[in-house]
Every structure is written in structure tokens, then in C-alpha cells.
Design a protein around this motif. Structure first.
Motif, PDB file in Angstrom:
ATOM      1  N   UNK A  96       0.852  -1.132  -0.048  1.00 50.50           N
ATOM      2  CA  UNK A  96       0.110  -0.056   0.000  1.00 50.50           C
ATOM      3  C   UNK A  96       0.953   1.187  -0.026  1.00 50.50           C
ATOM      4  N   UNK A  97       1.803   1.310   0.638  1.00 54.68           N
ATOM      5  CA  UNK A  97       3.065   2.304   0.760  1.00 54.68           C
ATOM      6  C   UNK A  97       3.479   2.577  -0.446  1.00 54.68           C
ATOM      7  N   UNK A  98       4.065   1.504  -1.396  1.00 55.11           N
ATOM      8  CA  UNK A  98       4.557   1.555  -2.471  1.00 55.11           C
ATOM      9  C   UNK A  98       3.706   2.224  -3.711  1.00 55.11           C
ATOM     10  N   UNK A  99       2.439   1.687  -3.676  1.00 54.59           N
ATOM     11  CA  UNK A  99       1.164   2.364  -4.565  1.00 54.59           C
ATOM     12  C   UNK A  99       1.172   3.759  -4.204  1.00 54.59           C
ATOM     13  N   UNK A 100       0.903   4.079  -2.975  1.00 53.46           N
ATOM     14  CA  UNK A 100       0.490   5.453  -2.859  1.00 53.46           C
ATOM     15  C   UNK A 100       1.835   6.310  -3.090  1.00 53.46           C
ATOM     16  N   UNK A 101       3.066   6.078  -2.751  1.00 53.76           N
ATOM     17  CA  UNK A 101       4.010   6.866  -3.083  1.00 53.76           C
ATOM     18  C   UNK A 101       4.278   7.110  -4.671  1.00 53.76           C
ATOM     19  N   UNK A 102       4.308   5.926  -5.396  1.00 52.86           N
ATOM     20  CA  UNK A 102       4.452   6.183  -6.750  1.00 52.86           C
ATOM     21  C   UNK A 102       3.296   6.962  -7.340  1.00 52.86           C
ATOM     22  N   UNK A 103       2.087   6.833  -6.882  1.00 48.82           N
ATOM     23  CA  UNK A 103       1.106   7.747  -7.318  1.00 48.82           C
ATOM     24  C   UNK A 103       1.184   9.389  -6.883  1.00 48.82           C
ATOM     25  N   UNK A 104       1.777   9.354  -5.984  1.00 49.25           N
ATOM     26  CA  UNK A 104       1.833  10.832  -5.100  1.00 49.25           C
ATOM     27  C   UNK A 104       3.232  11.554  -5.719  1.00 49.25           C
ATOM     28  N   UNK A 105       4.251  10.824  -6.102  1.00 48.33           N
ATOM     29  CA  UNK A 105       5.448  11.562  -6.504  1.00 48.33           C
ATOM     30  C   UNK A 105       5.267  12.414  -7.533  1.00 48.33           C
ATOM     31  N   UNK A 106       5.969  13.512  -7.899  1.00 53.62           N
ATOM     32  CA  UNK A 106       6.028  14.283  -9.123  1.00 53.62           C
ATOM     33  C   UNK A 106       6.967  14.008 -10.121  1.00 53.62           C
ATOM     34  N   UNK A 107       7.995  13.157  -9.507  1.00 60.80           N
ATOM     35  CA  UNK A 107       9.035  12.746 -10.486  1.00 60.80           C
ATOM     36  C   UNK A 107       9.472  11.195 -10.406  1.00 60.80           C
ATOM     37  N   UNK A 108      10.058  10.504 -11.363  1.00 62.62           N
ATOM     38  CA  UNK A 108      10.642   9.439 -11.039  1.00 62.62           C
ATOM     39  C   UNK A 108       9.580   8.130 -10.746  1.00 62.62           C
ATOM     40  N   UNK A 109       8.493   8.106 -11.640  1.00 62.40           N
ATOM     41  CA  UNK A 109       7.383   7.149 -11.425  1.00 62.40           C
ATOM     42  C   UNK A 109       7.852   5.833 -11.354  1.00 62.40           C
ATOM     43  N   UNK A 110       7.511   5.065 -10.271  1.00 62.21           N
ATOM     44  CA  UNK A 110       7.652   3.597 -10.421  1.00 62.21           C
ATOM     45  C   UNK A 110       8.937   3.228  -9.431  1.00 62.21           C
ATOM     46  N   UNK A 111       9.635   4.122  -8.793  1.00 66.89           N
ATOM     47  CA  UNK A 111      10.891   4.024  -8.239  1.00 66.89           C
ATOM     48  C   UNK A 111      10.440   3.172  -6.668  1.00 66.89           C
ATOM     49  N   UNK A 112       9.333   3.556  -6.092  1.00 64.91           N
ATOM     50  CA  UNK A 112       8.819   2.908  -5.071  1.00 64.91           C
ATOM     51  C   UNK A 112       8.448   1.450  -5.182  1.00 64.91           C
ATOM     52  N   UNK A 113       7.595   1.246  -6.502  1.00 65.18           N
ATOM     53  CA  UNK A 113       7.559  -0.103  -6.589  1.00 65.18           C
ATOM     54  C   UNK A 113       8.581  -1.165  -6.675  1.00 65.18           C
ATOM     55  N   UNK A 179       8.913  15.182   0.416  1.00 67.50           N
ATOM     56  CA  UNK A 179       9.366  14.159  -0.483  1.00 67.50           C
ATOM     57  C   UNK A 179       8.607  14.006  -1.609  1.00 67.50           C
ATOM     58  N   UNK A 180       7.334  14.521  -1.898  1.00 70.27           N
ATOM     59  CA  UNK A 180       6.622  14.349  -3.061  1.00 70.27           C
ATOM     60  C   UNK A 180       7.291  15.194  -4.327  1.00 70.27           C
ATOM     61  N   UNK A 181       7.883  16.588  -3.942  1.00 65.52           N
ATOM     62  CA  UNK A 181       8.451  17.374  -4.598  1.00 65.52           C
ATOM     63  C   UNK A 181       9.690  16.571  -5.510  1.00 65.52           C
ATOM     64  N   UNK A 182      10.444  15.898  -4.856  1.00 65.00           N
ATOM     65  CA  UNK A 182      11.452  15.287  -5.279  1.00 65.00           C
ATOM     66  C   UNK A 182      12.097  14.277  -4.403  1.00 65.00           C
ATOM     67  N   UNK A 183      12.344  13.086  -4.738  1.00 64.54           N
ATOM     68  CA  UNK A 183      12.853  11.849  -3.583  1.00 64.54           C
ATOM     69  C   UNK A 183      14.037  12.425  -2.975  1.00 64.54           C
ATOM     70  N   UNK A 184      14.980  13.133  -3.725  1.00 62.76           N
ATOM     71  CA  UNK A 184      16.271  13.687  -3.016  1.00 62.76           C
ATOM     72  C   UNK A 184      16.155  14.437  -1.841  1.00 62.76           C
ATOM     73  N   UNK A 185      14.911  14.944  -1.757  1.00 65.87           N
ATOM     74  CA  UNK A 185      14.444  15.594  -0.519  1.00 65.87           C
ATOM     75  C   UNK A 185      14.213  15.016   0.734  1.00 65.87           C
ATOM     76  N   UNK A 186      14.249  13.575   0.648  1.00 63.72           N
ATOM     77  CA  UNK A 186      13.858  12.649   1.463  1.00 63.72           C
ATOM     78  C   UNK A 186      14.532  12.910   3.084  1.00 63.72           C
ATOM     79  N   UNK A 187      15.702  13.345   3.271  1.00 64.63           N
ATOM     80  CA  UNK A 187      16.357  13.689   4.491  1.00 64.63           C
ATOM     81  C   UNK A 187      15.553  14.725   5.231  1.00 64.63           C
TER      82      UNK A 187
END
Length: 298
Positions: A96-113, A179-187
Motif C-alpha cells: 500500500x505504501x509503494x502504490x501511494x508513493x508512486x502515485x503521489x510523487x511528481x518525478x521518477x514514477x515507479x521507483x517505490x514499486x 518528499x513528493x516534490x523530489x525523492x532527493x529531498x527525503x532527508x
């Protein structure tokens, strides 16, 4: 065995053992064993079970009701169960977390899956003790975030030899819009003051035979009204806790008392984005209910 910490205005943080509604202090003044981390390090050094050490050092004390109150340094109160030297966290351990984050991110679709199905898990540094809070304390809202979310999780306490010492309820508070804006902002999304709540007690590993049978429930309340609720079970995790611990220790020196957060399967809606003074309650029946209040941090 359920362990906790009490803040005493005269003695500071003190370890305790919870039996029913009674708290029993656990200490050894001659060896300066006062906190839960002291006990954990002492047990590891002597190659003893944590429960053995606690059994030897238990005294009499107050009821839980007397100390389960909002933090006030002028009064005794329930505190974070352990001050971890490090907190690490795992992501995308639930589908459920992978699906949500891939739908939510504005860049790099599919990285969470991709990570969900990969051999290597997502693993990141989450917090130090100073960034963690305990029961009835605050959780942080970044001033530069608009969508701060709860991530209810099981926390695992380990020693330097990979042994699981116990479990706590955890809230991996996260600024999802960052995080949604860019996965590199995760920290920046994950690490800030009040980003990790732990409690209400530490239950030793011998008392929880099957962590995958545990259920996690979460409620967010605003003005005494339930704004959001969700529930999941640890049995829905794709990865085993032991495997996550193995990756944590790869080429990495992990101190005794380190906490590992195991990921969330509860996805908060954006309509329920945390606001100041929201009350978050996360419950694992075998461990207890962790209650925190959202506060803005700058």
C-alpha cells in the motif's frame, strides 16, 4: 516485560518496569544504571538477558496513572522508553505504501514499486535521541511543509550483535509534500525536531513471540473529533524484520540501543494533513497506546 522511563525532577530520567498499573523503578546506583539505555548496554556487556538484569534491580514505585501525564519538568512524568543513540527507518515495506508513493510523487514514477520488489530495502537514517519524543509529548510540524503525515510503525530495539531486545510503538512523522516534490529531498522530509515519537513502553522480545501477529491502529483527532483512522497488521509486511536488520548492519557499526522503524501500512489522506494541536493516537494492544500532540517547529 514492559519497560518505561520516568522523568523525575530530582533524579532525571529513570528506568521502570510496568506490571498492570504499577510502575517499579529499576536502577543500580553503585554502577550508575539509571536509564533503559544503561540497562540495555549493561546486559549486552555481560551477555545477559535484559529481563534478567531488570528482575535483579526492580524496586517499588508509583502507579502508571500518576505519571502518564503531559511532560512537565517540575513533575514526575512518563518519558520516552529509551533514548536511542540512533534511529534508522525502513520504507516501502507494505504494498500500500509503494502504490501511494508512486502515485503521489511528481518525478521518477515507479521507483517505490521497484524498491518494494527489490532484494535491497529502502533504509535511511531517521533521528538521534534529541529529535525523538515520548508519550504525551509533541510531534513536529515543519514550518516549510504543508502536508505532514503520521506513519504508524513497529519500532524494534537492537543491540550491537543484531539481537532484538524489544518493541515499541512508533510514529515516523514525515513531511510528505517535501518528499513528493523530489525523492532527493527525503532527508528534509524525514529528519527534524519531533520527527520520531516512541513509546509508551518497551516490551521485551520474550513477551512478543510473533510480531507479525500484531495490529497497529491510528486515529487523528481535531477538536475531539476523529479526523482520520486506519489499521494494518504486521503480517502484511513484505520483508521480515530479521532481513531488515541484516541490511542495517551491512558495512555499518550499530550501537546497542539503536531503534529500527519497520515501515508503515497506514496511509493518511491529505485532507487529514496534520495541523497544530491535532492529537495522534497509535495503538498496538500488546504494547500500548502512544499519544502525541502536533506542534509547529521552526
Amino acid at each position: 516485560m514492559k519497560l518505561l522511563q520516568i522523568f523525575d525532577p530530582k533524579r532525571g530520567y529513570c528506568a521502570g518496569r510496568l506490571e498492570g498499573d504499577k510502575v517499579y523503578p529499576v536502577y543500580y546506583e553503585e554502577k550508575r544504571l539509571r536509564t533503559v539505555l544503561d540497562l540495555v548496554e549493561y546486559a549486552t556487556a555481560l551477555d545477559m538477558e535484559l529481563s534478567e538484569v531488570v528482575d535483579e534491580l526492580t524496586a517499588a514505585g508509583p502507579s502508571l496513572g500518576e505519571v502518564n501525564v503531559a511532560p512537565d519538568r517540575a513533575k514526575s512524568h512518563l518519558a520516552i522508553p529509551i533514548h536511542p543513540p540512533e534511529v534508522w527507518a525502513c520504507g516501502v515495506t507494505y504494498k500500500k505504501s509503494a502504490e501511494f508513493r508512486d502515485e503521489d510523487t511528481q518525478t521518477s514514477k515507479g521507483i517505490y514499486d521497484y524498491v518494494y520488489f527489490a532484494e535491497r530495502p529502502e533504509l535511511f537514517f531517521k533521528a538521534t535521541a534529541s529529535r525523538c519524543t515520548g508519550p504525551n509529548d509533541f510531534i513536529g510540524l515543519r514550518s516549510d511543509a504543508t502536508f505532514t503525515a503520521v506513519e504508524p510503525e513497529l519500532a524494534v530495539v537492537v543491540d550491537s550483535r543484531k539481537n532484538v531486545l524489544g518493541y515499541m510503538v512508533a510514529n515516523d512523522v514525515s513531511a510528505w509534500d517535501i518528499e513528493r516534490e523530489n525523492p532527493l529531498y527525503l532527508p528534509q522530509s524525514k529528519v527534524f525536531r519531533g520527527c520520531c515519537a516512541l513509546g509508551p513502553v518497551l516490551v521485551t522480545a520474550d513477551e512478543i513471540k510473533d510480531p507479525y501477529a500484531l495490529t497497529i491502529r491510528c486515529e487523528i483527532k481535531r477538536a475531539n473529533r476523529i479526523l482520520f483512522s486506519g489499521e494494518t497488521t504486521l503480517g502484511m509486511m513484505k520483508r521480515k524484520i530479521e532481513k531488515l536488520i541484516d541490511f542495517l548492519f551491512l558495512a555499518n557499526t550499530i550501537p546497542t540501543g539503536t531503534v529500527l522503524l519497520t515501515g508503515t501500512g497506514i496511509i493518511q489522506t491529505e485532507e487529514a494533513a496534520l495541523q497544530e494541536n491535532d492529537v495522534v493516537e497509535i495503538t498496538v494492544p500488546e504494547i500500548g497506546k502512544l499519544v502525541n500532540i502536533a506542534k509547529r517547529v521552526s
